[in-house]
Design a protein around this motif. Structure first.
Motif: not given
Length: 747
Positions: A337-341, A352-353, A424-426, A671-679
């Protein structure tokens, strides 16, 4: 019993390749669409499906409702039969209606009849649409059905921009009510025969003729109720290879016994495939398939492919069985589970997420650089060596970040760069990024090696949105030509041709976690990508298309000048994120040299609003370059030429520095892939929002009211940064033979 259409109706819907031929009654004896009895109109040589081709010019000024329950006597038009169908079956089907909606919000192309408030009143467990899981858009006090409203002007505009508008009738599309091709997988899985409505200008049937044709005498019989458990052999045409009536259930223990290169089974989404004959020809290399021999391959498959690729590459008989739902569930690992965005305050937090929630090998594919990763590290470090020089006492109560990129308007000068394998991210991959780009008001550069098909990425584009395509040239130039034609047909506006990837960098972190590496070095892969791309190919590329051409991966002033003289529309100063040639200069350092060289050539960039700068003609050009200019039809001394940069951007102040050094806009990929992966889409949107806010704040503190005021005079230490070491002299945070952990986040 099969419900056969009148011959006039059967002819009215052309195939997806333009054919208007219909199957004979004998051919159609067992070819039913959506299990409700409408015969296929595809010729025997193409996959079985029902496609209706309609001339969009014939829709008229009133509403036109298209049937999606397959029970209408005026099919493909709706006659209200879904009401009786829903009452009899517990289904929840309804039409898609195209009509003038002058008050529609132009930012939403496809609108339902209900408000958000009404949707929230839907009771839990409300009935599904067409038994495929699409929820009703009707409020509880209205007949339960799924209805989708489309503004006719927007429909025509979309069809003109992309050549056609496809409407889903299998209810499986990820971009419902638009078609994304899911009917092909759905038909294969269920023995169904559904396909889209295709609206095109000047092609297909006039809707005014449909009712007339439907009133002609025709042999009709009542179709028997067909449940989804009906043996598949009764739903397939006799011309296709025979298959077992019901796929047998196979245990994972049995699958595990087929684990050799010559006897290789694997499981994808609960389906067991025999890949024994496909191992050596797999484009990703045999090592990847051997990794999943006798095992579940969902993790490796989902980030790179959709199920459509299976249909395109494997004969139907290679699907040998199904794993029981209970056994699949027991082998499913709990998701992290990812932490709250809202706890993510910067792009480092999103990285990190992503590291926390992604599979190790997937994170490594995105994060890894070539060999010692000095160039990857240097891309980021050089921004810290350049200092800002603020101007104070300036009225910055109204700061504008708006600009244009190759003529496309953007809310701020950042675009989503073409990073491969977004899946791979989402699961939504590049489709989610397309939606995020729209929300942020920026351009998306879709990658050639996308997880989602290009048509899906293009299908979610709004009327006011612009998409470009990153392109790898293939050794088979005909294959490249086909991709270029597809890009044009789908409405992409520019091609960003990658020129820095004659080979694949040695990415050791990736190699340690994925046999052969996620960017495979298989024989099939080496045969595909061009290592013979040269400047001589530019006239040929220009001859293929009127799309704008940009060279992605330029890293020297000399190559920048050559591209400028050759007549392309722009360049991206980029070292592929440090993933190919290690110890190549950081992108920002190369940008300084590139801009100096172009200015000596007489280049003056256009203004952020697109207003041309002034440029002098250049003399002394070689005969060869003069020939290239003539072939390309582009003059020298053009202010329309634009320079972009990518690599190492983590802060809004990084964007500012790149703009001050001459970049028109800045690309962000990881950078956008990191965001996509987490949320998912929300994460990608938040990453872009952060960059916007940080750039806006930087502009205010720097005393700049518009991008036209940003230049190198507001920076200090630029030349010193070019001379300093771009990276530390030691290998930091890299995996070794004794460690399989990912490199820690650089801060």
């Amino acid at each position: 019993t099969t419900l056969l259409l009148p011959s006039s109706l059967a002819r009215m819907a052309g195939s997806e390749n333009g054919s208007n031929s219909a199957r004979s009654k004998a051919d159609c004896a067992n070819c039913k669409a959506n299990h409700y009895g409408v015969a296929s109109n595809m010729p025997p040589s193409v996959p079985i499906r029902r496609v209706d081709l309609i001339d969009i010019e014939s829709l008229g000024s009133g509403p036109t409702a298209f049937c999606r329950c397959y029970k209408s006597k005026t099919f493909p038009l709706c006659d209200g039969a879904h009401n009786a169908h829903n009452a009899e079956t517990g289904d929840n089907a309804g039409p898609v209606v195209i009509k003038p909606m002058p008050d529609a919000d132009v930012n939403r192309e496809f609108l339902s009849e209900t408000t958000q408030e009404e949707k929230l009143r839907l009771p839990p467990g409300s009935k599904r649409a067409n038994n495929y899981g699409v929820v009703s858009t009707m409020p509880p006090d209205a007949p339960s059905r799924r209805v989708d409203m489309i503004d006719s002007a927007l429909a025509v505009s979309r069809a003109d921009a992309e050549g056609e508008l496809r409407l889903c009738r299998c209810y499986k599309s990820a971009i419902f009510p638009l078609c994304d091709g899911s009917h092909q997988v759905h038909n294969r899985d269920t023995g169904d025969n559904t396909g889209p409505i295709v609206l095109k200008r000047g092609v297909g049937v006039d809707v005014a003729n449909i009712t007339k044709a439907a009133n002609e005498p025709t042999p009709r019989s009542t179709p028997k109720s067909t449940s989804r458990s009906t043996p598949r052999s009764t739903l397939k045409p006799t011309s296709e290879p025979k298959k077992p009536a019901v796929l047998r259930t196979i245990s994972m223990a049995e699958v595990a016994t087929h684990n050799t290169p010559t006897d290789l089974w694997t499981v994808i989404h609960g389906k067991v495939y025999d890949l024994s004959d496909f191992v050596q020809s797999h484009p990703g290399g045999a090592a990847v398939l051997r990794m999943y021999a006798g095992k579940v391959a969902d993790e490796g498959f989902d980030g790179v492919h959709t199920e459509e690729v299976i249909m395109q590459n494997l004969p139907a008989e290679k699907l040998v069985g199904l794993i029981s739902a209970g056994e699949m569930q027991s082998g499913t690992a709990a998701a992290v589970t990812a932490p709250d965005i809202d706890l993510c305050l910067n792009l480092y937090d999103f990285e990190a997420v992503a590291k926390r929630v992604m599979k190790d090998s997937s994170f490594a594919y995105y994060a890894t650089g070539a060999t010692d990763e000095f160039t990857k590290q240097g891309n980021q470090a050089i921004f810290r060596r350049i200092k800002l020089v603020p101007t104070v006492m300036v009225d910055v109560s109204n700061v504008s970040l708006e600009t244009t990129m190759l003529g496309a308007r953007m809310s701020f000068p950042v675009y989503i760069s073409g990073a491969a394998k977004g899946g791979l991210a989402h699961a939504d991959g590049e489709v989610a990024l397309a939606r995020a780009a729209h929300t942020a008001g920026v351009v998306q550069m879709a990658p050639h090696m996308a997880t989602r098909p290009l048509r899906e990425i293009a299908a979610v584009r709004t009327i006011a949105q612009t998409q470009f395509l990153q392109l790898y040239v293939e050794k088979d130039r005909a294959a490249t030509a086909r991709t270029v034609r597809e890009a044009e047909e789908l409405g992409f506006k520019a091609l960003f041709i990658t020129v820095d990837s004659a080979g694949i960098g040695k990415r050791e972190t990736d190699l340690r976690l994925t046999p052969g590496g996620s960017a495979p070095r298989s024989v099939a892969s080496k045969r595909r990508w061009a290592d013979d791309l040269s400047w001589a190919d530019l006239p040929w590329l220009r001859s293929l298309t009127n799309l704008k051409l940009v060279l992605k991966g330029v890293q020297s002033g000399a190559d920048a000048v050559r591209a400028y003289r050759a007549g392309v529309d722009g360049i991206v100063v980029s070292n592929h994120g440090g993933r190919n040639l290690d110890t190549a200069r950081p992108a920002l350092e190369a940008l300084v040299e590139v801009m100096d060289a172009l200015k000596r050539e007489g280049y003056v960039p256009s203004q952020p609003d697109g207003t041309p700068g002034s440029a002098r003609a250049t003399s002394g050009t070689s005969n060869r370059l003069g020939c290239l200019r003539k072939c390309l039809g582009r003059p020298v001394g053009r202010a329309s030429f634009e320079v972009f940069v990518d690599g190492g951007v983590y802060r809004g102040s990084d964007v500012y520095k790149a703009l001050a050094l001459g970049a028109r806009a800045v690309g962000v990929g990881r950078a956008v892939l990191w965001g996509l992966a987490g949320y998912g889409q929300q994460g990608a949107e938040r990453v872009l929002e952060m960059l916007y806010n940080e750039l806006h704040t930087t502009m205010m503190f720097m005393g700049k009211r518009s991008l036209a005021e940003v230049d190198e005079t507001s920076l200090s230490g630029v030349r010193d940064a070019m001379l300093a070491n771009a990276w530390s002299a030691t290998r930091e945070n890299l995996t070794s033979i004794s460690s399989s952990e990912q490199p820690d986040t650089h801060r």
